[in-house]
Enzyme design. Structure first.
Site, PDB file in Angstrom:
ATOM      1  N   ARG A 242     -13.326  -8.784   1.132  1.00 35.70           N
ATOM      2  CA  ARG A 242     -11.918  -8.413   0.925  1.00 35.70           C
ATOM      3  C   ARG A 242     -11.012  -9.615   1.210  1.00 35.70           C
ATOM      4  O   ARG A 242     -10.012  -9.829   0.526  1.00 35.70           O
ATOM      5  CB  ARG A 242     -11.545  -7.226   1.832  1.00 35.70           C
ATOM      6  CG  ARG A 242     -12.185  -5.888   1.448  1.00 35.70           C
ATOM      7  CD  ARG A 242     -11.703  -5.415   0.081  1.00 35.70           C
ATOM      8  NE  ARG A 242     -10.267  -5.432  -0.010  1.00 35.70           N
ATOM      9  CZ  ARG A 242      -9.456  -4.455   0.427  1.00 35.70           C
ATOM     10  NH1 ARG A 242      -9.977  -3.370   0.961  1.00 35.70           N
ATOM     11  NH2 ARG A 242      -8.137  -4.552   0.296  1.00 35.70           N
TER      12      ARG A 242
ATOM     13  N   ARG B 186       0.880  -1.178   0.000  1.00 35.77           N
ATOM     14  CA  ARG B 186       0.000   0.000   0.000  1.00 35.77           C
ATOM     15  C   ARG B 186       0.903   1.209   0.000  1.00 35.77           C
ATOM     16  O   ARG B 186       1.684   1.406   0.943  1.00 35.77           O
ATOM     17  CB  ARG B 186      -0.916  -0.027   1.224  1.00 35.77           C
ATOM     18  CG  ARG B 186      -1.618   1.287   1.476  1.00 35.77           C
ATOM     19  CD  ARG B 186      -2.721   1.166   2.499  1.00 35.77           C
ATOM     20  NE  ARG B 186      -3.856   0.460   1.945  1.00 35.77           N
ATOM     21  CZ  ARG B 186      -5.101   0.504   2.431  1.00 35.77           C
ATOM     22  NH1 ARG B 186      -5.355   1.227   3.510  1.00 35.77           N
ATOM     23  NH2 ARG B 186      -6.081  -0.153   1.871  1.00 35.77           N
TER      24      ARG B 186
ATOM     25  N   HIS C  79      -7.201   0.815  -6.588  1.00 43.46           N
ATOM     26  CA  HIS C  79      -7.445  -0.078  -5.447  1.00 43.46           C
ATOM     27  C   HIS C  79      -8.073  -1.374  -5.988  1.00 43.46           C
ATOM     28  O   HIS C  79      -9.250  -1.665  -5.751  1.00 43.46           O
ATOM     29  CB  HIS C  79      -8.350   0.609  -4.429  1.00 43.46           C
ATOM     30  CG  HIS C  79      -8.299   0.014  -3.053  1.00 43.46           C
ATOM     31  ND1 HIS C  79      -7.539  -1.105  -2.729  1.00 43.46           N
ATOM     32  CD2 HIS C  79      -8.931   0.374  -1.900  1.00 43.46           C
ATOM     33  CE1 HIS C  79      -7.696  -1.383  -1.448  1.00 43.46           C
ATOM     34  NE2 HIS C  79      -8.534  -0.513  -0.925  1.00 43.46           N
TER      35      HIS C  79
ATOM     36  N   GLN D 159      -9.941  -3.981  -3.756  1.00 46.96           N
ATOM     37  CA  GLN D 159     -11.269  -3.500  -3.358  1.00 46.96           C
ATOM     38  C   GLN D 159     -12.277  -3.767  -4.473  1.00 46.96           C
ATOM     39  O   GLN D 159     -13.404  -4.208  -4.218  1.00 46.96           O
ATOM     40  CB  GLN D 159     -11.209  -2.008  -3.037  1.00 46.96           C
ATOM     41  CG  GLN D 159     -12.539  -1.438  -2.579  1.00 46.96           C
ATOM     42  CD  GLN D 159     -13.005  -2.041  -1.262  1.00 46.96           C
ATOM     43  OE1 GLN D 159     -12.267  -2.061  -0.300  1.00 46.96           O
ATOM     44  NE2 GLN D 159     -14.237  -2.545  -1.210  1.00 46.96           N
TER      45      GLN D 159
ATOM     46  N   CYS E  81     -16.524   1.198   0.339  1.00 51.33           N
ATOM     47  CA  CYS E  81     -15.321   0.414   0.639  1.00 51.33           C
ATOM     48  C   CYS E  81     -14.896   0.569   2.098  1.00 51.33           C
ATOM     49  O   CYS E  81     -14.149  -0.265   2.615  1.00 51.33           O
ATOM     50  CB  CYS E  81     -14.192   0.804  -0.296  1.00 51.33           C
ATOM     51  SG  CYS E  81     -13.624   2.509  -0.080  1.00 51.33           S
TER      52      CYS E  81
ATOM     53  N   ASP F  43     -17.499   6.781  -1.583  1.00 53.57           N
ATOM     54  CA  ASP F  43     -16.282   6.657  -0.774  1.00 53.57           C
ATOM     55  C   ASP F  43     -16.119   7.969  -0.020  1.00 53.57           C
ATOM     56  O   ASP F  43     -16.775   8.982  -0.331  1.00 53.57           O
ATOM     57  CB  ASP F  43     -15.071   6.377  -1.687  1.00 53.57           C
ATOM     58  CG  ASP F  43     -13.823   5.980  -0.900  1.00 53.57           C
ATOM     59  OD1 ASP F  43     -13.911   5.733   0.318  1.00 53.57           O
ATOM     60  OD2 ASP F  43     -12.736   5.926  -1.521  1.00 53.57           O
TER      61      ASP F  43
HETATM   62  N1   CP Z   1     -11.282  -0.319   2.052  1.00 61.05           N
HETATM   63  C1   CP Z   1     -10.019  -0.327   2.544  1.00 61.05           C
HETATM   64  O1   CP Z   1      -9.043  -0.437   1.792  1.00 61.05           O
HETATM   65  O2   CP Z   1      -9.957  -0.243   3.903  1.00 61.05           O
HETATM   66  P1   CP Z   1      -8.584  -0.014   4.719  1.00 61.05           P
HETATM   67  O3   CP Z   1      -8.038   1.337   4.304  1.00 61.05           O
HETATM   68  O4   CP Z   1      -8.988  -0.061   6.160  1.00 61.05           O
HETATM   69  O5   CP Z   1      -7.630  -1.110   4.356  1.00 61.05           O
END
Ligand code: CP
Length: 297
Positions: A281, A95, A122, A125, A253, A213
């Site tokens: 997820r 990430r 992402h 997701q 998400c 989001d």
């Molecule tokens: N949706 C998502 O990626 O959540 P986090 O940022 O908590 O990993």
């Protein structure tokens, strides 16, 4: 080497297979005795926990690493960190703030690099979003998804995933917050209808799923006031949901900010699938790893 930096690194049939593998029970222990590195430059609740559990469920050992522990381009180069982790691990998830870091990792990595969220995309997701829709509607092709709010990395990956699955997309975004033009063109080139509008009602009317989001993602706090002003009128509330198709669902998400991008009565109401979406997820990460390693190891 197969990397997963954006969801349309998969072909349509490969996406369908990943979703199928996500639901395979019991999951085969294809990672027994193997490690998966999970590097985080940003906080995470869902991604870290779901990916760690998915690796464990396949018999592997996840090692979550905060970026400051390895010091990308400070203690040593991104490339050297990647090559080091690849000596121990069968895959590297990361990430990152800047998508270019993932591209640099992928350029040198002898093991798959998986995008756990970047400023651009992402994709994990988006896999979960599609699995949630497939489980609810029993199909994907022919559905219409409406996106309301920021045409951000999550929107982009959902748009591209939809284009692989025959889902049409209508995005309602304030001026300057539309999904990136290249992704819209790529999605349209696969034959789906894509509408980008400033009109929430136009986007949501007849949609099978309404998605949104947060207005202020990690790292955007300095522009919070401007963003709040830009997104006024882009809250998903009951009157917005009433414009969608009968039986429409709500996706987010997470993390969510009740009263901003969505009202509490929508996200906590009967149309909301946010908890199965969060659970998925983990299932899609397992499906992705099975697709990457099922026939390799
Ligand atoms: N949706 C998502 O990626 O959540 P986090 O940022 O908590 O990993």
């Amino acid at each position: 080497m197969t990397h997963f930096l954006e969801v349309d690194d998969l072909e349509p049939a490969e996406l369908a297979r990943v979703l199928e593998l996500a639901q395979l029970t019991p999951a085969p222990a294809v990672l027994t005795g193997r490690g998966v590195a999970l590097v985080f430059e940003k906080p995470s609740a869902r991604t870290r926990n779901s990916s760690e559990l998915a690796v464990f469920q396949l018999g592997g050992h996840p090692v979550a690493i905060r970026a400051e522990e390895v010091g990308f381009d400070r203690r040593e180069s991104v490339e050297d960190v990647t090559l080091t982790l690849a000596q121990y691990h069968s895959a590297i998830g990361a990430r990152v703030f800047d998508h270019k870091v993932l591209e640099r990792m992928a350029a040198v990595s002898p093991v798959p690099v998986i995008n756990l969220l970047s400023d651009l995309a992402h994709p994990c997701q988006a896999l979960a979003d599609l699995l949630t829709l497939q489980q609810h509607f029993g199909r994907l092709s022919g559905l219409k998804v409406a996106w309301v709010g920021d045409g951000n990395n999550v929107c982009r990956s959902l748009l591209l995933a939809s284009s692989l699955a025959g889902i049409s997309v209508a995005a309602a975004c304030p001026p300057g917050f539309e999904p990136d033009r290249g992704a819209v063109d790529r999605a349209r080139a696969r034959g789906i209808d894509v509408v980008v509008t400033g009109d929430v009602a136009e986007a949501v009317r007849g949609a099978d799923a309404v998605c949104t989001d947060t207005w202020i993602s990690m790292g955007q706090e300095v522009t919070e006031a401007g963003r709040r002003s830009a997104f006024r009128g882009f809250t998903v509330d009951p009157p917005v949901m009433a414009l969608a198709a009968p039986g429409a669902v709500f996706l987010h998400c997470l993390p969510a900010h009740r009263g901003d991008e969505v009202t509490g009565d929508v996200i906590d109401g009967s149309q909301s699938l946010v908890w199965p979406q969060a659970a998925n997820r983990m299932h899609v990460f397992r499906g992705l790893l099975l697709w990457l390693f099922g026939s390799v190891l």
